[in-house]
Design a protein around this motif. Structure first.
Motif, short mmCIF file in Angstrom:
data_model
loop_
_atom_site.label_atom_id
_atom_site.label_comp_id
_atom_site.label_asym_id
_atom_site.label_seq_id
_atom_site.Cartn_x
_atom_site.Cartn_y
_atom_site.Cartn_z
N LEU A 19 40.49 32.18 24.03
CA LEU A 19 41.28 33.36 24.42
C LEU A 19 40.45 34.63 24.38
N LEU A 20 39.56 34.75 23.39
CA LEU A 20 38.69 35.92 23.31
C LEU A 20 37.76 36.00 24.51
N LEU A 21 37.15 34.88 24.86
CA LEU A 21 36.26 34.86 26.02
C LEU A 21 37.01 35.17 27.31
N LEU A 22 38.20 34.60 27.45
CA LEU A 22 39.02 34.88 28.63
C LEU A 22 39.38 36.36 28.71
N MET A 23 39.78 36.93 27.59
CA MET A 23 40.16 38.34 27.58
C MET A 23 38.97 39.24 27.92
N ILE A 24 37.84 38.99 27.30
CA ILE A 24 36.66 39.82 27.57
C ILE A 24 36.21 39.64 29.02
N GLY A 25 36.17 38.40 29.49
CA GLY A 25 35.76 38.14 30.87
C GLY A 25 36.67 38.81 31.88
N LEU A 26 37.97 38.70 31.65
CA LEU A 26 38.94 39.31 32.56
C LEU A 26 38.83 40.84 32.55
N ALA A 27 38.66 41.42 31.36
CA ALA A 27 38.53 42.88 31.25
C ALA A 27 37.26 43.37 31.93
N VAL A 28 36.16 42.67 31.73
CA VAL A 28 34.89 43.07 32.36
C VAL A 28 35.00 42.91 33.88
N PHE A 29 35.58 41.82 34.33
CA PHE A 29 35.75 41.60 35.77
C PHE A 29 36.62 42.70 36.37
N GLN A 30 37.65 43.09 35.68
CA GLN A 30 38.54 44.16 36.16
C GLN A 30 37.79 45.48 36.23
N ILE A 31 36.94 45.77 35.26
CA ILE A 31 36.14 47.01 35.27
C ILE A 31 35.18 47.01 36.45
N VAL A 32 34.52 45.87 36.68
CA VAL A 32 33.58 45.76 37.81
C VAL A 32 34.33 45.96 39.13
N LEU A 33 35.48 45.34 39.27
CA LEU A 33 36.26 45.50 40.50
C LEU A 33 36.69 46.95 40.71
N ARG A 34 37.13 47.61 39.67
CA ARG A 34 37.60 48.99 39.80
C ARG A 34 36.47 49.95 40.10
N ASN A 35 35.38 49.84 39.34
CA ASN A 35 34.28 50.78 39.52
C ASN A 35 33.39 50.46 40.71
N GLY A 36 33.23 49.19 41.03
CA GLY A 36 32.32 48.81 42.10
C GLY A 36 32.97 48.67 43.46
N PHE A 37 34.24 48.33 43.47
CA PHE A 37 34.87 48.02 44.75
C PHE A 37 36.20 48.75 44.98
N ASP A 38 36.55 49.67 44.08
CA ASP A 38 37.81 50.43 44.19
C ASP A 38 39.02 49.52 44.38
N THR A 39 39.04 48.44 43.68
CA THR A 39 40.18 47.52 43.73
C THR A 39 40.37 46.93 42.34
N GLY A 40 41.26 46.03 42.23
CA GLY A 40 41.51 45.39 40.93
C GLY A 40 42.52 44.27 41.09
N ILE A 41 42.74 43.57 40.01
CA ILE A 41 43.72 42.50 39.99
C ILE A 41 45.00 43.07 39.37
N VAL A 42 46.08 42.98 40.08
CA VAL A 42 47.33 43.59 39.64
C VAL A 42 47.82 43.02 38.31
N TRP A 43 47.68 41.73 38.12
CA TRP A 43 48.22 41.08 36.93
C TRP A 43 47.25 41.02 35.76
N ALA A 44 46.03 41.56 35.94
CA ALA A 44 45.01 41.45 34.89
C ALA A 44 45.35 42.28 33.65
N ASP A 45 45.81 43.50 33.84
CA ASP A 45 46.11 44.35 32.68
C ASP A 45 47.26 43.80 31.84
N PRO A 46 48.37 43.37 32.45
CA PRO A 46 49.41 42.77 31.61
C PRO A 46 48.94 41.49 30.90
#
Length: 164
Positions: A19-46
């Motif tokens: 769960l820790l690895l999944l949480m960190i991976g998902l959070a990092v992926f979300q940061i990369v998507l937001r900062n690099g591509f101006d997008t994100g995963i809608v369900w990632a934050d919840p």
């Protein structure tokens, strides 16, 4: 019995790490998507919020299996050994009672959430995400009840040794 407990501990540890690895991976992926591509995963934050809840409670379960919860232990340094046994006994009893109450009321909370029918993300119901609360407190309650019984047996064994 010890083998079963050992396997359950390994499952707890693996779940915690996964769960820790999944949480960190998902959070990092979300940061990369937001900062690099101006997008994100809608369900990632919840989902990350739910993972934080699960990590905290499973971490508490792991800490409870060896009685390693945070505690204020000022009095035991100054108490004689006989009183230390009784304070340990009362702490384990108090912890058992509080965790049992938390188990009961968190189960009631989950049932109320189930009746509401809300969803957390995708079509996952909110109450499913919150099932970890009564489950974790139930496990912690059982563990501290066993610590209490173990201490109670030790207190009686120490008393019986002192008497001729």
């Amino acid at each position: 019995m010890f083998r079963v407990i050992s396997i359950l501990h390994k499952i707890e540890d693996a779940l915690l790490v996964g769960l820790l690895l999944l949480m960190i991976g998902l959070a990092v992926f979300q940061i990369v998507l937001r900062n690099g591509f101006d997008t994100g995963i809608v369900w990632a934050d919840p989902l990350v919020r739910v993972l934080v809840l699960w990590l905290g409670l499973i971490g508490a379960m792991v800490a409870s299996r060896t009685d390693n919860h945070i505690s204020i232990d000022i009095a035991s340094k100054y108490l004689p050994m006989g009183l230390k046994r009784f304070t340990g006994l009362s702490v384990h009893l108090f912890t058992t009672i509080v965790c049992a109450l938390m188990t009961f009321h968190s189960a009631r909370f989950v049932l109320m959430e189930k009746a509401d029918g809300l969803t957390a993300f995708f079509s996952v119901p909110t109450w499913v995400c919150e099932l970890v609360i009564p489950f974790a407190f139930g496990i912690i309650t059982i563990r501290y009840a066993l610590f209490f019984l173990e201490n109670l047996i030790n207190v009686f064994n120490c008393r019986s040794r002192k008497q001729p």
